[in-house]
Design an enzyme around this catalytic site. Sequence first.
Site, mmCIF file in Angstrom:
data_model
loop_
_atom_site.group_PDB
_atom_site.id
_atom_site.type_symbol
_atom_site.label_atom_id
_atom_site.label_comp_id
_atom_site.label_asym_id
_atom_site.label_seq_id
_atom_site.Cartn_x
_atom_site.Cartn_y
_atom_site.Cartn_z
ATOM 1 N N ALA A 22 0.804 -1.231 0.000
ATOM 2 C CA ALA A 22 0.000 0.000 0.000
ATOM 3 C C ALA A 22 0.829 1.269 0.000
ATOM 4 C CB ALA A 22 -0.923 -0.004 1.230
ATOM 5 N N GLY A 25 2.960 2.948 -5.737
ATOM 6 C CA GLY A 25 2.346 2.505 -6.978
ATOM 7 C C GLY A 25 0.848 2.310 -6.908
ATOM 8 N N GLY A 27 -0.894 0.210 -5.158
ATOM 9 C CA GLY A 27 -1.398 0.076 -3.797
ATOM 10 C C GLY A 27 -1.601 1.413 -3.127
ATOM 11 N N TYR A 175 8.201 -14.557 -13.651
ATOM 12 C CA TYR A 175 7.171 -13.547 -13.389
ATOM 13 C C TYR A 175 5.844 -13.966 -14.014
ATOM 14 C CZ TYR A 175 4.681 -9.097 -13.293
ATOM 15 O OH TYR A 175 3.736 -8.116 -13.083
#
Length: 310
Positions: A22, A25, A27, A175
């Site tokens: 958070a 970005g 978040g 990823y």
Amino acid sequence: MGDWSVAEMPALDGQTVVVTGANSGLGFEGTKAFTRKGATVVMACRSVERGQQAASEIERAVADADLDVRQCDLASLDSVAAFAESVREDYAVDILCNNAGVMAIPRQETEEGFEKQFGVNHLGHFALTGQLWPALRASDGEARVVTQSSGAHEMGEMDFSDLLSERSYGKWAAYGRSKLANLHFAYELQRRIDDNGVDDVLSVACHPGYADTNLQFRGPEEMGSNLRLAGMKVANALFGQSAERGALPMLYAATAETVIGGEYVGPDGLLEMRGDPEFQQSNEASRDEGAAAKLWEVSEELTGVEFEVA
């Protein structure tokens, strides 16, 4: 869906939202939007210091922002368990945003020895959701679990013979696998919700398109490649939409009344890289129910979290 913005979100007074990652970005932008609508946001951050700095910035922008910064390192199952226990003691959770992640980094391992991208992006969130399940079921209304995936799931392959990339590692392949795992988890959770007659929780997946965040910089920074870092900054400037726009699919998945369990929300623009949120279809591999069920079982074994939905 047409134009959709934070202004379209319903009031969230009295609701509690947990957001991983958070402090920066997507978040950070999601946390700011939730607080604007009156929610209490528990900011799950690897660094409490950076979380508190982000909370202070939001408090300067949002009057009466109700924020609770707590330490949660998704690369440590002990940290995840401690965070989940503290949240269960203090809150019923109305919305859980499994948002944090790492991308295309040199091979590293979590505290438990898991390949880090798979460990953080999938296993950490699997363990967190399982341990917050009682708090989600305690919500007065319809709780939601929103899991952040990526268009990169199309690069992923769920190779159960080398799930943790111990024999072979490619940073983008790992990823992609972690983002495919996010979709398997989101869809399998909804299937188990349906199969067990749970009518007060929804599981929804989303992706941000190409959002200009610091997520893209970590890989080049850890490789010590100034050239790759400069190239990524140029790519972000040319192709990326803002983090504020990139957070919209997550916010739509978390709050829009039209959302049903098992949906996948992403931007509606060219190549799904930018735009307003819309319902989309992930690739065929992500819909493999057998692979998703197996991943769930393996995830329980690896994390030690017995995730009973009923």
